[in-house]
Design a protein around this motif. Sequence first.
Motif, PDB file in Angstrom:
ATOM      1  N   PRO A  76     -10.325 -40.068  19.557  1.00 31.11           N
ATOM      2  CA  PRO A  76     -11.754 -39.904  19.860  1.00 31.11           C
ATOM      3  C   PRO A  76     -12.147 -38.442  20.094  1.00 31.11           C
ATOM      4  O   PRO A  76     -11.306 -37.616  20.442  1.00 31.11           O
ATOM      5  N   VAL A  77     -13.447 -38.163  19.854  1.00 34.09           N
ATOM      6  CA  VAL A  77     -13.967 -36.802  20.061  1.00 34.09           C
ATOM      7  C   VAL A  77     -13.705 -36.369  21.501  1.00 34.09           C
ATOM      8  O   VAL A  77     -13.268 -35.243  21.758  1.00 34.09           O
ATOM      9  N   GLU A  78     -14.002 -37.277  22.450  1.00 34.64           N
ATOM     10  CA  GLU A  78     -13.718 -36.983  23.866  1.00 34.64           C
ATOM     11  C   GLU A  78     -12.780 -38.080  24.374  1.00 34.64           C
ATOM     12  O   GLU A  78     -13.248 -39.120  24.842  1.00 34.64           O
ATOM     13  N   ALA A 129     -12.992 -48.382  23.130  1.00 29.91           N
ATOM     14  CA  ALA A 129     -14.068 -48.563  22.144  1.00 29.91           C
ATOM     15  C   ALA A 129     -13.536 -48.360  20.728  1.00 29.91           C
ATOM     16  O   ALA A 129     -13.960 -49.040  19.787  1.00 29.91           O
ATOM     17  N   THR A 130     -12.581 -47.431  20.560  1.00 28.37           N
ATOM     18  CA  THR A 130     -12.002 -47.188  19.230  1.00 28.37           C
ATOM     19  C   THR A 130     -11.234 -48.414  18.753  1.00 28.37           C
ATOM     20  O   THR A 130     -11.386 -48.855  17.599  1.00 28.37           O
ATOM     21  N   VAL A 131     -10.423 -48.980  19.655  1.00 27.01           N
ATOM     22  CA  VAL A 131      -9.622 -50.162  19.271  1.00 27.01           C
ATOM     23  C   VAL A 131     -10.542 -51.331  18.932  1.00 27.01           C
ATOM     24  O   VAL A 131     -10.377 -51.990  17.880  1.00 27.01           O
ATOM     25  N   ILE A 132     -11.537 -51.577  19.798  1.00 31.40           N
ATOM     26  CA  ILE A 132     -12.437 -52.723  19.552  1.00 31.40           C
ATOM     27  C   ILE A 132     -13.317 -52.455  18.322  1.00 31.40           C
ATOM     28  O   ILE A 132     -13.576 -53.364  17.518  1.00 31.40           O
ATOM     29  N   GLY A 133     -13.758 -51.217  18.158  1.00 37.12           N
ATOM     30  CA  GLY A 133     -14.566 -50.851  16.981  1.00 37.12           C
ATOM     31  C   GLY A 133     -13.780 -51.083  15.694  1.00 37.12           C
ATOM     32  O   GLY A 133     -14.318 -51.592  14.710  1.00 37.12           O
ATOM     33  N   CYS A 134     -12.493 -50.708  15.709  1.00 32.23           N
ATOM     34  CA  CYS A 134     -11.646 -50.934  14.523  1.00 32.23           C
ATOM     35  C   CYS A 134     -11.461 -52.439  14.294  1.00 32.23           C
ATOM     36  O   CYS A 134     -11.457 -52.902  13.148  1.00 32.23           O
ATOM     37  N   GLU A 163     -20.917 -38.225  19.982  1.00 30.80           N
ATOM     38  CA  GLU A 163     -19.777 -39.031  20.426  1.00 30.80           C
ATOM     39  C   GLU A 163     -19.657 -40.329  19.617  1.00 30.80           C
ATOM     40  O   GLU A 163     -18.553 -40.776  19.335  1.00 30.80           O
ATOM     41  N   VAL A 164     -20.809 -40.901  19.254  1.00 34.21           N
ATOM     42  CA  VAL A 164     -20.788 -42.233  18.614  1.00 34.21           C
ATOM     43  C   VAL A 164     -20.692 -42.147  17.090  1.00 34.21           C
ATOM     44  O   VAL A 164     -19.866 -42.826  16.476  1.00 34.21           O
ATOM     45  N   LEU A 165     -21.514 -41.297  16.455  1.00 37.36           N
ATOM     46  CA  LEU A 165     -21.560 -41.264  14.989  1.00 37.36           C
ATOM     47  C   LEU A 165     -20.230 -40.931  14.320  1.00 37.36           C
ATOM     48  O   LEU A 165     -19.905 -41.492  13.269  1.00 37.36           O
ATOM     49  N   PRO A 166     -19.411 -40.033  14.882  1.00 37.43           N
ATOM     50  CA  PRO A 166     -18.140 -39.743  14.196  1.00 37.43           C
ATOM     51  C   PRO A 166     -17.236 -40.957  14.016  1.00 37.43           C
ATOM     52  O   PRO A 166     -16.298 -40.909  13.220  1.00 37.43           O
ATOM     53  N   PHE A 167     -17.512 -42.072  14.717  1.00 38.82           N
ATOM     54  CA  PHE A 167     -16.682 -43.262  14.518  1.00 38.82           C
ATOM     55  C   PHE A 167     -16.841 -43.822  13.096  1.00 38.82           C
ATOM     56  O   PHE A 167     -15.996 -44.603  12.635  1.00 38.82           O
ATOM     57  N   ALA A 168     -17.900 -43.389  12.406  1.00 37.48           N
ATOM     58  CA  ALA A 168     -18.077 -43.848  11.015  1.00 37.48           C
ATOM     59  C   ALA A 168     -16.880 -43.426  10.151  1.00 37.48           C
ATOM     60  O   ALA A 168     -16.534 -44.126   9.195  1.00 37.48           O
ATOM     61  N   LEU A 169     -16.252 -42.300  10.490  1.00 30.85           N
ATOM     62  CA  LEU A 169     -15.130 -41.829   9.662  1.00 30.85           C
ATOM     63  C   LEU A 169     -13.893 -42.722   9.788  1.00 30.85           C
ATOM     64  O   LEU A 169     -13.377 -43.179   8.758  1.00 30.85           O
ATOM     65  N   SER A 198       0.150 -43.733  12.070  1.00 29.08           N
ATOM     66  CA  SER A 198       0.613 -43.481  13.439  1.00 29.08           C
ATOM     67  C   SER A 198       1.142 -42.051  13.588  1.00 29.08           C
ATOM     68  O   SER A 198       0.922 -41.407  14.617  1.00 29.08           O
ATOM     69  N   THR A 199       1.796 -41.534  12.546  1.00 26.36           N
ATOM     70  CA  THR A 199       2.299 -40.159  12.637  1.00 26.36           C
ATOM     71  C   THR A 199       1.135 -39.174  12.781  1.00 26.36           C
ATOM     72  O   THR A 199       1.185 -38.258  13.609  1.00 26.36           O
ATOM     73  N   ALA A 200       0.097 -39.366  11.974  1.00 21.67           N
ATOM     74  CA  ALA A 200      -1.055 -38.456  12.040  1.00 21.67           C
ATOM     75  C   ALA A 200      -1.722 -38.516  13.409  1.00 21.67           C
ATOM     76  O   ALA A 200      -2.094 -37.481  13.986  1.00 21.67           O
ATOM     77  N   MET A 201      -1.852 -39.741  13.938  1.00 15.94           N
ATOM     78  CA  MET A 201      -2.498 -39.890  15.249  1.00 15.94           C
ATOM     79  C   MET A 201      -1.678 -39.176  16.328  1.00 15.94           C
ATOM     80  O   MET A 201      -2.230 -38.441  17.153  1.00 15.94           O
ATOM     81  N   LEU A 202      -0.376 -39.379  16.293  1.00 12.08           N
ATOM     82  CA  LEU A 202       0.484 -38.748  17.314  1.00 12.08           C
ATOM     83  C   LEU A 202       0.462 -37.220  17.195  1.00 12.08           C
ATOM     84  O   LEU A 202       0.363 -36.508  18.197  1.00 12.08           O
ATOM     85  N   LEU A 203       0.531 -36.722  15.958  1.00 14.20           N
ATOM     86  CA  LEU A 203       0.517 -35.268  15.772  1.00 14.20           C
ATOM     87  C   LEU A 203      -0.789 -34.667  16.288  1.00 14.20           C
ATOM     88  O   LEU A 203      -0.790 -33.614  16.928  1.00 14.20           O
ATOM     89  N   LYS A 204      -1.892 -35.352  16.024  1.00 14.15           N
ATOM     90  CA  LYS A 204      -3.179 -34.831  16.510  1.00 14.15           C
ATOM     91  C   LYS A 204      -3.235 -34.888  18.028  1.00 14.15           C
ATOM     92  O   LYS A 204      -3.697 -33.949  18.679  1.00 14.15           O
ATOM     93  N   LEU A 205      -2.743 -36.006  18.579  1.00 17.61           N
ATOM     94  CA  LEU A 205      -2.756 -36.154  20.045  1.00 17.61           C
ATOM     95  C   LEU A 205      -1.910 -35.088  20.736  1.00 17.61           C
ATOM     96  O   LEU A 205      -2.268 -34.597  21.805  1.00 17.61           O
ATOM     97  N   PHE A 206      -0.794 -34.727  20.103  1.00 11.47           N
ATOM     98  CA  PHE A 206       0.100 -33.751  20.728  1.00 11.47           C
ATOM     99  C   PHE A 206      -0.233 -32.307  20.336  1.00 11.47           C
ATOM    100  O   PHE A 206       0.578 -31.408  20.517  1.00 11.47           O
ATOM    101  N   GLY A 207      -1.437 -32.108  19.789  1.00  9.92           N
ATOM    102  CA  GLY A 207      -1.917 -30.745  19.594  1.00  9.92           C
ATOM    103  C   GLY A 207      -1.565 -30.094  18.275  1.00  9.92           C
ATOM    104  O   GLY A 207      -1.520 -28.863  18.195  1.00  9.92           O
TER     105      GLY A 207
END
Lengths: 112, 242
Positions: A65-67, A75-80, B170-176, B202-211
Amino acid sequence: MSGQTWVILISIALGTYLIRALPYLWMSRKLNKQSAQGKIASTPIWLTILGPTMIAAMFGASLVPVEPSPLSWLATVIGCGATYLVWRRTRSMGYPIVAGVLVFGALIVTLG
Amino acid sequence: MNTAAHSLLSSPWKQGAKDALPLLGGYIPVAVSFGLFSVQAGFGVLETILVSAFIYAGASQFLFVAMVVSGAPVWLVIVMTLLINSRHLVYGPNIAPYLQKDVRWLPLMHLLTDQIFALTLTRMPHMTPSDRLRWYVSAGVIAWLSWILGTALGAIAGDELIERWPLISEVLPFALPALFLVMVLPRCTDRRWTITMVMATSTAMLLKLFGFPNIAIPAAAICGALAYYAIQVRSIDEGGRS
């Protein structure tokens, strides 16, 4: 913007364009050459695997998420989940995305 | 039947516009942020808009502005930004089999962003060759203009926009992620592809989460591809033993 900054901007713009265009040109010529030689024009297998995995990687990166917060993750999990359910029903692109954004937004607004 | 084949409209122009709409939810908020960031860093409004129009690659634009402002050497700014964009190297060859021989495709490669690549790879196999150029121009130009427009908005009134509608960014980027999800799902047709896609995601998510946001996409895609080959090799080994 100074003259030096313009040089940097133009170099990056040109470099980025060439990164996008040259590999396309290379593959396009390779395929045409194969066709001209009477062979079946085909893309290397590793490339046809890398394409879909690139999309999956973009999906994974965009899930953060952005923040980040417990609420935005929830919200991300439920949205997905909502996107998936509507996709299973419609097998289209538009409706699942709209449903996902609406559910995600509703959760952020109501619980935030 | 998969997602792409199921819902094609009659006109490629309309289809391209419809397909590009979810991208705007992701593009405009980021472009507004870039416009604001660039102006606050000391770039002019027109200069900021030109950066978006010519470079047209999100992360590298932020890096370009940040490095120029910090006084980094010219060569380093160019090398670092091009390194970030180097993931685009595999996009053109992947879509080349779907593009007919036409010189107009060459300038259109400027529009080939991450998201347009993903859309193209999903849509084009299900289109007639004559529709592909029109579809690509429609989707690509809408995405490009939204990026430029968002940048202009951010450069001119970014502060006010973010203050007045904080939830939009915060909300609109969820479209991606929603868009990418509906592109990933049809690929999960068997066990091997499902594991491959889960590994890359999962690899991409973890890499992004860890900076490590800049290497997340290429590194995760390679991990996914390795998983694909590992599963294939294992299947062959097991088949050989039985």
